[in-house]
Design an enzyme around this catalytic site. Structure first.
Site, PDB file in Angstrom:
ATOM      1  N   CYS A 121       3.744  55.290 -29.725  1.00 22.22           N
ATOM      2  CA  CYS A 121       4.792  54.706 -30.556  1.00 22.22           C
ATOM      3  C   CYS A 121       4.509  53.224 -30.769  1.00 22.22           C
ATOM      4  O   CYS A 121       3.708  52.632 -30.041  1.00 22.22           O
ATOM      5  CB  CYS A 121       6.160  54.913 -29.906  1.00 22.22           C
ATOM      6  N   ASP A 122       5.192  52.629 -31.732  1.00 26.09           N
ATOM      7  CA  ASP A 122       4.826  51.319 -32.262  1.00 26.09           C
ATOM      8  C   ASP A 122       4.405  50.286 -31.220  1.00 26.09           C
ATOM      9  O   ASP A 122       3.297  49.770 -31.255  1.00 26.09           O
ATOM     10  CB  ASP A 122       5.992  50.756 -33.073  1.00 26.09           C
ATOM     11  N   LYS A 123       5.303  49.917 -30.304  1.00 31.29           N
ATOM     12  CA  LYS A 123       4.990  48.844 -29.354  1.00 31.29           C
ATOM     13  C   LYS A 123       4.174  49.339 -28.180  1.00 31.29           C
ATOM     14  O   LYS A 123       3.599  48.535 -27.438  1.00 31.29           O
ATOM     15  CB  LYS A 123       6.281  48.185 -28.847  1.00 31.29           C
ATOM     16  N   CYS A 193       5.197  58.221 -36.588  1.00 31.84           N
ATOM     17  CA  CYS A 193       5.482  58.289 -38.025  1.00 31.84           C
ATOM     18  C   CYS A 193       4.195  58.438 -38.829  1.00 31.84           C
ATOM     19  O   CYS A 193       3.178  57.815 -38.523  1.00 31.84           O
ATOM     20  CB  CYS A 193       6.244  57.052 -38.469  1.00 31.84           C
ATOM     21  N   SER A 469       9.511  46.493 -40.198  1.00 34.25           N
ATOM     22  CA  SER A 469       8.837  47.729 -39.831  1.00 34.25           C
ATOM     23  C   SER A 469       7.566  47.872 -40.645  1.00 34.25           C
ATOM     24  O   SER A 469       7.451  47.337 -41.756  1.00 34.25           O
ATOM     25  CB  SER A 469       9.760  48.918 -40.102  1.00 34.25           C
TER      26      SER A 469
END
Length: 557
Positions: A121-123, A193, A469
């Site tokens: 996930c992103d972070k 995503c 984002s």
């Protein structure tokens, strides 16, 4: 092999230590093997991190097959999607530091000889990579893969479409029943995503940095082939350990960071890369700033037609040969340095030498680029002396001038946007959302998606010292520095002040006289705040965004 783990097992006085290890099932033979930490961000807090445990276990099997003894542990994950558009987002960027700190803590305390990190996930991606570089033991990074796209009215969609459909409902262009259908089909599987948002952007960056196995990132999270890739990553790690390199700080250099920035630019990737690449460089003792990122962006063409600025998703990149297609083409065009080393034990150019040619649709040749310069631009000027970041990929309008409308928080702006109580031509300014001011530098996808869904994505500009984002699109400018809480020009902005933005000239200026600004500066005082817990600790130690928003001074000499 130089095994630092021997300090925990060798000698008569280490009998209690060995006793703890035997209680975990280790045999005499195991105690003689290299100790390898296998860390994942597996958690049931987001679909992005579900399924990572199986990949970590496969990687551990690969370590065992190659003669090591693996030890599994996990660290935290925060879902940007679920924490979006409310106060929970303050913890998102903070989690990057907690991830890096926690991995360092476990690996340092247990003196593991090598590390394999799995993130999704992103972070979690930059957080794990930062930890590997900080620890600087033989390491391999593995991305967990992206989710499948959904299908709606015959086209591929992702969660971005659901975010923007909310704005469409408020604008009266989308029925609530349509939104309800999209909510249920936009994210049909586990995984990150699907677009070229932050997770896939930083995944590609990991290949460009040489710290991830070549060709490993674009394979979908649901692919059964991921377990084989993970097992091979474990075997690769043991090879690195036996030959004593390359270590993470040999992989992370100014050249490899520039390679990663070029790949971000060429794919219209997430603006968050402008925050994470300097932070990864910082762990290696390299000052790689937003200005350095901007220089690479300016000279790199956009060759990947990927969402949100383009049309395609990660699965489409995988279908044409994966990330190596992009890297090979950018090396051929002279936009990436193929001499940089990789965990595969060969140069970057050698690692992608057999990659297919660009297909001409999802990925183009450099001579047929979608844009001659990168999909991201760093703006500078009297309003943002330290820089601000704008994603221009997919933008039709590259200049904007209008009166400022200033909001002191994301919530205040969101309320106006939901009510559609704003005008075309305005520059909406959200301040006090930077690393210190937030604290935590919140991401503004909720607001930006509403604006875009209302059909106003290029009719207004949005400026903030917070973040955006990777899914954000429109005239949205973030990471403005110095941030308002530190007394930057953003703090001096007033309603009605004219803001001039020109992405072609890379400038952003406040059209107020120097004398007036000086008077405002003399009168400015920081707003009093009461913080506690992790947010208080973060706000007291975090640095500026253009240097990566890091929380420690860098590696020891």
């Amino acid at each position: 092999m130089t095994l630092r783990s021997r300090i925990t097992v060798d000698g008569m006085d280490r009998a209690p230590h060995r006793g703890f290890l035997r209680a975990m099932g280790l045999t005499d033979d195991d105690l003689r093997k290299p100790f390898v930490g296998v860390v994942s961000t597996e958690a049931e807090v987001t679909p992005c991190t579900m399924g990572l445990a199986a990949q970590a276990e496969a990687a551990k099997r690969g370590v065992t097959q190659a003669g090591g003894r693996g030890f599994s542990f996990t660290t935290i994950a925060v879902s940007d999607g679920i924490s979006m558009n409310h106060l929970g987002m303050r913890y998102s960027l903070v989690s990057r530091e907690i991830i890096a700190d926690s991995i360092e803590t476990v690996a340092g305390a247990h003196r593991y000889d090598a590390l394999l990190g799995v993130a999704g996930c992103d972070k979690t991606l930059p957080g794990v990579m930062m930890a590997l570089v900080r620890c600087n033991v033989p390491s391999v990074f593995l991305y967990g893969g992206s989710a499948d796209t959904g299908t709606y009215k015959g086209r591929d969609i992702s969660m971005l479409d659901a975010y923007e459909a909310v704005g469409g409902v408020l604008a009266g262009t989308v029925e609530e029943a349509e939104l309800a259908v999209m909510e249920r089909c936009a994210l049909p599987s586990i995984g990150a995503c699907a677009g070229q948002f932050t997770a896939n952007t930083m995944a590609m960056a990991s290949e460009a940095l040489g710290i991830a196995p070549p060709g490993s990132t674009m394979l979908p999270a649901t692919s059964k082939a991921r377990t084989a890739i993970a097992a091979e990553a474990g075997r690769t790690l043991m090879t690195i350990l036996r030959r004593d390199g390359p270590l993470p700080r040999e992989l992370i250099s100014r050249d490899s960071l520039a390679n990663a920035a070029a790949l971000v630019a060429a794919t219209g990737g997430s603006t968050n890369a402008g925050l994470h690449l300097p932070a990864i460089g910082h762990e290696a003792g390299i000052r790689f700033t937003l200005a350095d990122v901007a220089e690479v962006f300016h000279r790199t063409p956009v060759i990947g037609d990927l969402r949100p600025g383009g049309r395609f998703h990660a699965k489409d990149v995988h279908a044409i040969g994966g990330c190596p297609v992009l890297i090979r083409e950018l090396i051929r065009g002279g936009f990436m340095d193929g001499r940089c080393p990789t965990v595969a034990g060969v140069s970057l150019a050698e690692a992608v030498a057999t990659a297919p040619e660009p297909d001409g649709t999802v990925v183009r040749r450099c001579e047929d680029a979608l844009s001659p310069t990168g999909g991201l631009v760093v703006l500078r000027g009297t309003l943002c002396p330290d820089g601000a970041l704008l994603k221009v990929a997919g933008l039709r309008r590259l200049a904007f001038r209008g009166p400022a409308r200033v909001f002191e928080s994301e919530e205040a702006c969101a309320e106006v946007v939901r009510a559609r109580a704003y005008q075309a031509g305005e520059v909406l300014v959200i301040r006090n959302e930077g690393p210190v001011g937030g604290p935590g530098m919140r991401e503004m996808l909720g607001v930006t998606a509403l604006i875009y869904g209302q059909g106003m994505g290029e009719q207004v500009a949005l400026l903030t010292d917070g973040r955006f984002s990777g899914a954000t699109r429109g005239m949205c400018i973030g990471y403005a520095g110095p941030e308002a809480a530190r007394g930057g020009p953003l703090a001096l902005l007033r309603d009605g002040d004219i803001v001039d933005i020109d992405a072609t000239a890379a400038h952003i200026d406040l059209l107020v006289t120097p004398e007036e600004l000086a008077a405002r500066q003399a009168a400015w005082k920081p707003a009093p705040r009461r913080l506690s817990g992790v947010l208080a600790k973060y706000a007291s130690g975090v640095g500026p965004a253009h240097l990566g928003a890091v929380t420690h001074p860098g590696p020891a000499a």
